[in-house]
Design a protein around this motif. Structure first.
Motif, mmCIF file in Angstrom:
data_model
loop_
_atom_site.group_PDB
_atom_site.id
_atom_site.type_symbol
_atom_site.label_atom_id
_atom_site.label_comp_id
_atom_site.label_asym_id
_atom_site.label_seq_id
_atom_site.Cartn_x
_atom_site.Cartn_y
_atom_site.Cartn_z
ATOM 1 N N SER A 83 0.939 -1.212 -0.013
ATOM 2 C CA SER A 83 -0.011 0.096 -0.006
ATOM 3 C C SER A 83 0.845 1.229 0.033
ATOM 4 O O SER A 83 0.578 2.141 -0.783
ATOM 5 C CB SER A 83 -0.857 0.098 1.209
ATOM 6 N N PHE A 84 2.009 1.033 0.968
ATOM 7 C CA PHE A 84 2.835 2.339 0.893
ATOM 8 C C PHE A 84 3.466 2.462 -0.413
ATOM 9 O O PHE A 84 3.681 3.688 -0.831
ATOM 10 C CB PHE A 84 3.981 1.879 1.909
ATOM 11 N N ASP A 85 3.913 1.569 -1.121
ATOM 12 C CA ASP A 85 4.594 1.469 -2.427
ATOM 13 C C ASP A 85 3.643 2.263 -3.217
ATOM 14 O O ASP A 85 3.997 2.868 -4.150
ATOM 15 C CB ASP A 85 5.043 0.194 -2.916
ATOM 16 N N TRP A 86 2.581 1.860 -3.353
ATOM 17 C CA TRP A 86 1.429 2.414 -4.349
ATOM 18 C C TRP A 86 1.202 3.920 -4.171
ATOM 19 O O TRP A 86 1.274 4.854 -4.982
ATOM 20 C CB TRP A 86 0.061 1.829 -3.913
ATOM 21 N N PHE A 87 1.332 4.250 -2.596
ATOM 22 C CA PHE A 87 0.955 5.677 -2.497
ATOM 23 C C PHE A 87 2.425 6.538 -2.823
ATOM 24 O O PHE A 87 2.168 7.626 -3.598
ATOM 25 C CB PHE A 87 0.998 5.709 -0.743
ATOM 26 N N VAL A 88 3.492 6.267 -2.781
ATOM 27 C CA VAL A 88 4.736 6.673 -3.104
ATOM 28 C C VAL A 88 4.829 6.921 -4.638
ATOM 29 O O VAL A 88 4.974 8.049 -5.308
ATOM 30 C CB VAL A 88 5.951 6.061 -2.708
ATOM 31 N N GLY A 89 4.364 5.760 -5.512
ATOM 32 C CA GLY A 89 4.428 5.968 -6.846
ATOM 33 C C GLY A 89 5.663 6.081 -7.392
ATOM 34 O O GLY A 89 6.825 5.796 -6.929
ATOM 35 N N SER A 90 5.932 7.103 -8.377
ATOM 36 C CA SER A 90 7.236 7.521 -8.924
ATOM 37 C C SER A 90 7.763 8.766 -8.311
ATOM 38 O O SER A 90 8.519 9.232 -9.075
ATOM 39 C CB SER A 90 6.831 7.492 -10.512
ATOM 40 N N SER A 91 7.264 9.338 -7.308
ATOM 41 C CA SER A 91 7.657 10.625 -7.049
ATOM 42 C C SER A 91 8.892 10.442 -6.277
ATOM 43 O O SER A 91 9.262 9.371 -5.832
ATOM 44 C CB SER A 91 6.524 11.030 -6.056
ATOM 45 N N THR A 92 9.385 11.715 -6.231
ATOM 46 C CA THR A 92 10.855 11.727 -5.237
ATOM 47 C C THR A 92 10.486 11.367 -3.874
ATOM 48 O O THR A 92 9.600 12.035 -3.243
ATOM 49 C CB THR A 92 11.490 13.026 -5.634
ATOM 50 N N VAL A 93 11.330 10.530 -3.529
ATOM 51 C CA VAL A 93 11.167 10.233 -1.682
ATOM 52 C C VAL A 93 12.153 10.975 -1.179
ATOM 53 O O VAL A 93 13.425 11.173 -1.598
ATOM 54 C CB VAL A 93 11.744 8.647 -1.521
ATOM 55 N N VAL A 94 11.622 11.698 -0.035
ATOM 56 C CA VAL A 94 12.292 12.692 0.942
ATOM 57 C C VAL A 94 12.227 11.855 2.398
ATOM 58 O O VAL A 94 11.325 11.450 2.942
ATOM 59 C CB VAL A 94 12.003 13.996 0.836
ATOM 60 N N ALA A 95 13.388 11.726 2.972
ATOM 61 C CA ALA A 95 13.564 11.421 4.297
ATOM 62 C C ALA A 95 14.533 11.807 4.923
ATOM 63 O O ALA A 95 15.428 12.488 4.415
ATOM 64 C CB ALA A 95 13.668 9.943 4.490
ATOM 65 N N GLN A 96 14.336 12.179 6.374
ATOM 66 C CA GLN A 96 15.204 12.836 7.160
ATOM 67 C C GLN A 96 16.766 11.797 7.344
ATOM 68 O O GLN A 96 17.905 12.671 7.107
ATOM 69 C CB GLN A 96 14.906 13.059 8.720
ATOM 70 N N ASN A 97 16.640 10.678 7.558
ATOM 71 C CA ASN A 97 17.522 9.856 7.192
ATOM 72 C C ASN A 97 17.354 8.767 6.230
ATOM 73 O O ASN A 97 17.208 7.549 6.645
ATOM 74 C CB ASN A 97 18.053 9.338 8.732
ATOM 75 N N ALA A 98 17.682 9.133 5.101
ATOM 76 C CA ALA A 98 17.286 8.172 3.643
ATOM 77 C C ALA A 98 17.890 6.973 3.896
ATOM 78 O O ALA A 98 17.109 5.775 3.725
ATOM 79 C CB ALA A 98 17.459 8.636 2.543
ATOM 80 N N PRO A 99 19.101 6.658 4.168
ATOM 81 C CA PRO A 99 19.634 5.244 4.153
ATOM 82 C C PRO A 99 18.979 4.410 5.427
ATOM 83 O O PRO A 99 18.730 3.307 5.065
ATOM 84 C CB PRO A 99 21.041 5.482 4.472
ATOM 85 N N PHE A 100 18.530 5.121 6.388
ATOM 86 C CA PHE A 100 18.132 4.202 7.628
ATOM 87 C C PHE A 100 16.506 3.775 6.908
ATOM 88 O O PHE A 100 16.311 2.620 7.024
ATOM 89 C CB PHE A 100 17.705 5.169 8.737
ATOM 90 N N ASP A 101 15.722 4.913 6.363
ATOM 91 C CA ASP A 101 14.282 4.399 6.199
ATOM 92 C C ASP A 101 14.556 3.624 4.909
ATOM 93 O O ASP A 101 13.728 2.554 4.878
ATOM 94 C CB ASP A 101 13.692 5.670 5.729
ATOM 95 N N LEU A 102 15.158 3.735 3.778
ATOM 96 C CA LEU A 102 15.511 2.996 2.598
ATOM 97 C C LEU A 102 15.830 1.460 2.863
ATOM 98 O O LEU A 102 15.640 0.539 2.221
ATOM 99 C CB LEU A 102 16.243 3.547 1.674
ATOM 100 N N SER A 103 16.682 1.443 3.988
ATOM 101 C CA SER A 103 17.244 0.022 4.416
ATOM 102 C C SER A 103 16.203 -0.938 4.895
ATOM 103 O O SER A 103 16.134 -2.206 4.572
ATOM 104 C CB SER A 103 18.252 0.055 5.431
ATOM 105 N N PHE A 104 15.021 -0.306 5.447
ATOM 106 C CA PHE A 104 14.036 -1.117 5.928
ATOM 107 C C PHE A 104 12.963 -1.392 4.683
ATOM 108 O O PHE A 104 12.198 -2.333 4.945
ATOM 109 C CB PHE A 104 13.179 -0.396 7.050
ATOM 110 N N LEU A 105 13.141 -0.819 3.697
ATOM 111 C CA LEU A 105 12.124 -0.930 2.605
ATOM 112 C C LEU A 105 12.895 -1.896 1.682
ATOM 113 O O LEU A 105 12.094 -2.357 0.559
ATOM 114 C CB LEU A 105 11.917 0.465 1.800
ATOM 115 N N ASP A 106 14.059 -2.061 1.726
ATOM 116 C CA ASP A 106 14.939 -2.901 0.881
ATOM 117 C C ASP A 106 14.709 -4.397 1.005
ATOM 118 O O ASP A 106 15.362 -4.854 1.906
ATOM 119 C CB ASP A 106 16.298 -2.732 0.695
#
Length: 208
Positions: A83-106
């Motif tokens: 559901s989250f992936d659908w919400f994000v779509g193809s937009s640019t992702v912004v996060a305060q600590n992107a490596p941390f958040d993206l590591s949990f989405l990998d």
């Protein structure tokens, strides 16, 4: 030039994406433009169920306020992430600590990949290399209100405002920040998102 971004924040049971689990996901999709312009488009927020037998550590509850019982009946991690992936779509992702958040989405269960992302922590270090780049002090430095720090939506709201400010400063000063992550002695990089550009930054003076 205006752009569509999705600002995200993920709360977890710990720091290791291989052994810890997501407890909460929040995101705001918005249009951001020059002069700090922000137009909110939509919001996403969900708790995420933990595997059987896993509980939220007490120190995490103290930090975030999220308790094990809050997650009972929440969506299964795969359902929440789809559901989250659908919400994000193809937009640019912004996060305060992107490596941390993206590591949990990998994760192999979903096909989530941020082709374009911006890390506000990295942006802060690139713009003000001698200042504290954590969310609370950076927001304070720029006069941004941060209420209820370490709850996902509260952090997302503040990060969206922070991104609008830092984006303007970076572009005015010709600082490259797209897909850039920062490695430093005080916070070594433990995960590098696919396609990321790694910049090493060393403080030249003690931050006050």
């Amino acid at each position: 030039m205006n752009e569509i971004v999705t600002v995200i924040d993920i709360e977890t049971t710990g720091l290791n994406p291989l052994t810890d689990h997501i407890t909460e996901i929040a995101a705001i999709r918005a249009e951001v433009g020059p002069g700090g312009y922000i137009r909110e488009i939509g919001r996403f927020q969900t708790y995420v169920a933990l595997p059987d037998g896993v509980e939220v550590p007490k120190f995490i509850t103290k930090l975030t306020g999220i308790k094990t019982e809050d997650l009972r009946g929440a969506p299964h991690p795969v359902s929440a992430l789809i559901s989250f992936d659908w919400f994000v779509g193809s937009s640019t992702v912004v996060a305060q600590n992107a490596p941390f958040d993206l590591s949990f989405l990998d994760r192999p269960e979903i096909d989530f990949e941020a082709e374009s992302f911006a890390c506000t922590r990295a942006m802060s270090r690139l713009i003000d290399p001698n200042e504290n780049a954590s969310l609370a002090p950076t927001c304070e430095r720029y006069g941004i209100t941060l209420n209820g720090h370490h709850r996902a939506m509260n952090d997302v709201e503040a990060t969206l405002q922070l991104y609008a400010v830092l984006r303007e400063k970076a572009e005015v000063n010709g600082i490259t920040y797209r897909n850039v992550v920062v490695d430093s002695a005080e916070r070594p990089l433990t995960y590098t998102p696919p396609g990321a550009i790694v910049r090493t930054i060393t403080k030249t003076k003690e931050a006050v």
